[in-house]
Design an enzyme around this catalytic site. Sequence first.
Site, mmCIF file in Angstrom:
data_model
loop_
_atom_site.group_PDB
_atom_site.id
_atom_site.type_symbol
_atom_site.label_atom_id
_atom_site.label_comp_id
_atom_site.label_asym_id
_atom_site.label_seq_id
_atom_site.Cartn_x
_atom_site.Cartn_y
_atom_site.Cartn_z
ATOM 1 C CE LYS A 201 9.363 58.489 83.369
ATOM 2 N NZ LYS A 201 8.417 58.450 84.479
ATOM 3 C CE LYS A 255 11.146 55.113 84.233
ATOM 4 N NZ LYS A 255 10.026 55.650 84.932
HETATM 5 C C1 PBG Z 1 5.497 57.253 86.334
HETATM 6 C C2 PBG Z 1 6.564 56.248 86.132
HETATM 7 C C3 PBG Z 1 6.762 55.417 85.015
HETATM 8 C C4 PBG Z 1 7.783 54.548 85.353
HETATM 9 C C5 PBG Z 1 8.238 54.900 86.629
HETATM 10 N N1 PBG Z 1 7.489 55.967 87.103
HETATM 11 C C6 PBG Z 1 5.998 55.281 83.747
HETATM 12 C C7 PBG Z 1 5.783 56.422 82.870
HETATM 13 O O1 PBG Z 1 6.458 57.452 82.939
HETATM 14 O O2 PBG Z 1 4.875 56.304 82.052
HETATM 15 C C8 PBG Z 1 8.272 53.439 84.476
HETATM 16 C C9 PBG Z 1 8.948 52.300 85.159
HETATM 17 C C10 PBG Z 1 9.025 51.044 84.362
HETATM 18 O O3 PBG Z 1 8.659 50.970 83.173
HETATM 19 O O4 PBG Z 1 9.486 50.049 84.946
HETATM 20 N N2 PBG Z 1 5.747 58.562 86.194
#
Ligand code: PBG
Length: 331
Positions: A201, A255
């Site tokens: 991520k 992601k």
């Molecule tokens: C939280 C999380 C995030 C997303 C999914 N889980 C945001 C972040 O890490 O700030 C992002 C999903 C999206 O942008 O559609 N941990």
Amino acid sequence: MTASYPALRMRRSRASAWSRALHRENVLTPADLIWPLFVTEGKGVEEPIGSLPGVSRWSVDGIAKQAKLAAELGVPCIALFPNTQADRRSDDGAEALNPDNLMCRAIKAVRDACGNDVGILTDVALDPYTNHGQDGLLDDAGYVVNDDTIAVLVDQAINQAEAGADIIAPSDMMDGRVRSIRMALEMGEHHNVQIMAYAAKYASAFYGPFRDAVGSGGLLKGDKKSYQMDPANGDEALREVALDIAEGADSVMVKPGLPYLDIVRRVKERFEVPTFAYQVSGEYAMIEAAAAAGAGERDALVLETLMAFKRAGCSGVLTYHAPLAAKLLSQ
Ligand code: PBG
């Protein structure tokens, strides 16, 4: 070995629809989709999200209806994210451990409405519950501490599993959390609860609308670069994935999605494990903005981008376009 022109004409196989269908290498079906949904307090509430045109937060009763719709459309799984009310957010995100929190009530409502017709994926991270918008606990210097955060994430995961979650998806990027969560699930007799690790991520600029949706955007000071990955790195993603598999992840996720398809491909080729990608909120918003500006046709953009994930090697994709795509695919 290959023939050359004119013995070989690549256009021959493209000349008619039947032939294109026959030669198609990848297929996209509604069963490839996971639909993320945002939950809010109240009854009969639908709150449109400004930065995600076409996406709303739903109160628990509405979430159950959306989940039913997913099942009807052949979308096998939904992902739930809570917009926790402000007075329940705290330094330590303790609301994440409340067995009666918004998330747990939504999980139960979906189960009641849909039985086992739809899988329920739940995010493990503290950002929807903290008053600082970070995914973990902070020390005095504002650093997100790893090991103390894991202890809370484990309890959060068990809380979700007890409410009926099918797939626990740790999105926090703490080191070692998959092992701890897996052990706790085993000890709690949740043998069939899966873990889909947000393994690679990235600290991305594409999460903005999501943070609006869960209400953490305005709270977040600084960034998440001390735990989420540097977009410059690819080899590091493979190390992250290797660790999460070794710790007991059933599947892994990359992601954001489209900007990181090279990572999807490398992960799939190296590890041969179920690999998912999250087409995140900023990617959804880009497609919607392009369609609104007349720069592209929405349906075609959606189906082309989703097919790209399949071509790259994904088992499935988390996408806010899931209901639209499923409808288009079943026509
Ligand atoms: C939280 C999380 C995030 C997303 C999914 N889980 C945001 C972040 O890490 O700030 C992002 C999903 C999206 O942008 O559609 N941990």
